[in-house]
Design a protein around this motif. Structure first.
Motif, PDB file in Angstrom:
ATOM      1  N   ASN A  82      17.540  -4.715  50.763  1.00 39.63           N
ATOM      2  CA  ASN A  82      17.812  -5.261  52.080  1.00 39.63           C
ATOM      3  C   ASN A  82      17.213  -4.560  53.209  1.00 39.63           C
ATOM      4  N   PHE A  83      17.474  -3.226  53.150  1.00 36.20           N
ATOM      5  CA  PHE A  83      16.862  -2.233  54.358  1.00 36.20           C
ATOM      6  C   PHE A  83      15.439  -2.228  54.264  1.00 36.20           C
ATOM      7  N   THR A  84      14.906  -2.228  53.126  1.00 39.81           N
ATOM      8  CA  THR A  84      13.515  -2.307  53.064  1.00 39.81           C
ATOM      9  C   THR A  84      12.780  -3.494  53.671  1.00 39.81           C
ATOM     10  N   ILE A  85      13.487  -4.789  53.399  1.00 38.45           N
ATOM     11  CA  ILE A  85      12.971  -6.002  53.993  1.00 38.45           C
ATOM     12  C   ILE A  85      13.158  -5.971  55.660  1.00 38.45           C
ATOM     13  N   VAL A  90      13.553  -4.123  62.911  1.00 40.18           N
ATOM     14  CA  VAL A  90      14.706  -3.355  63.646  1.00 40.18           C
ATOM     15  C   VAL A  90      14.087  -1.987  63.903  1.00 40.18           C
ATOM     16  N   LEU A  91      13.498  -1.389  63.241  1.00 41.57           N
ATOM     17  CA  LEU A  91      12.924  -0.053  63.643  1.00 41.57           C
ATOM     18  C   LEU A  91      11.850  -0.222  64.731  1.00 41.57           C
ATOM     19  N   PRO A  92      11.684   1.050  65.421  1.00 39.08           N
ATOM     20  CA  PRO A  92      10.516   1.043  66.365  1.00 39.08           C
ATOM     21  C   PRO A  92       9.096   1.556  65.455  1.00 39.08           C
ATOM     22  N   LEU A  93       8.135   1.393  66.111  1.00 36.24           N
ATOM     23  CA  LEU A  93       6.936   1.643  65.513  1.00 36.24           C
ATOM     24  C   LEU A  93       6.699   3.292  64.993  1.00 36.24           C
ATOM     25  N   SER A  94       7.212   3.904  65.905  1.00 44.65           N
ATOM     26  CA  SER A  94       7.212   5.460  65.599  1.00 44.65           C
ATOM     27  C   SER A  94       8.006   5.799  64.220  1.00 44.65           C
ATOM     28  N   GLU A  95       9.199   5.191  64.220  1.00 46.32           N
ATOM     29  CA  GLU A  95       9.977   5.321  62.803  1.00 46.32           C
ATOM     30  C   GLU A  95       9.263   4.698  61.548  1.00 46.32           C
ATOM     31  N   GLN A  96       8.783   3.660  61.882  1.00 45.00           N
ATOM     32  CA  GLN A  96       8.013   2.786  60.634  1.00 45.00           C
ATOM     33  C   GLN A  96       6.706   3.633  60.146  1.00 45.00           C
ATOM     34  N   ILE A  97       6.067   4.506  61.104  1.00 45.82           N
ATOM     35  CA  ILE A  97       4.883   5.360  60.528  1.00 45.82           C
ATOM     36  C   ILE A  97       5.294   6.578  59.809  1.00 45.82           C
ATOM     37  N   LYS A  98       6.559   6.977  59.885  1.00 44.27           N
ATOM     38  CA  LYS A  98       7.060   8.168  59.121  1.00 44.27           C
ATOM     39  C   LYS A  98       7.038   7.912  57.650  1.00 44.27           C
TER      40      LYS A  98
END
Length: 98
Positions: A82-85, A90-98
């Motif tokens: 669920n959190f992966t989808i 909901v996460l900012p782009l900077s957090e998605q890149i990590k």
């Protein structure tokens, strides 16, 4: 039911729960504190997930809910999916890149 294995669920589902009123009326949206933006539905398709929660009767014929011992593992895997989808929504782009 009144069997000991069925009484735990009453405590789990009644304590610490949250109630939310969802409405599609325009006037309710003006005073709402939160707004629902994304909904994600994830289902487990394993035998363990199917048998994790089930309804049955006790010896007196009263209906109750029984949880298997695998409920924690099943819930953990489902929440991870669920959190992966939900993450990209909901996460900012900077957090998605990590």
């Amino acid at each position: 039911g009144n069997e000991r294995s069925m009484l735990l669920q009453n405590t789990l589902f009644r304590c610490g729960g949250a109630a939310i009123l969802l409405s599609n009326k325009w006037r309710d949206g003006q005073r709402a504190k939160y707004k629902l933006l994304h909904v994600v539905r994830t289902q487990g398709v394993s035998k363990e997930a199917y048998e994790a929660v089930y309804e049955c009767e006790d010896q007196n014929g009263q209906h109750g809910v029984r949880l298997s011992k695998d409920i924690v593992q099943v819930a953990g895997r489902t929440m991870e999916k669920n959190f992966t989808i939900l993450g990209p929504y909901v996460l900012p782009l900077s957090e998605q890149i990590k």
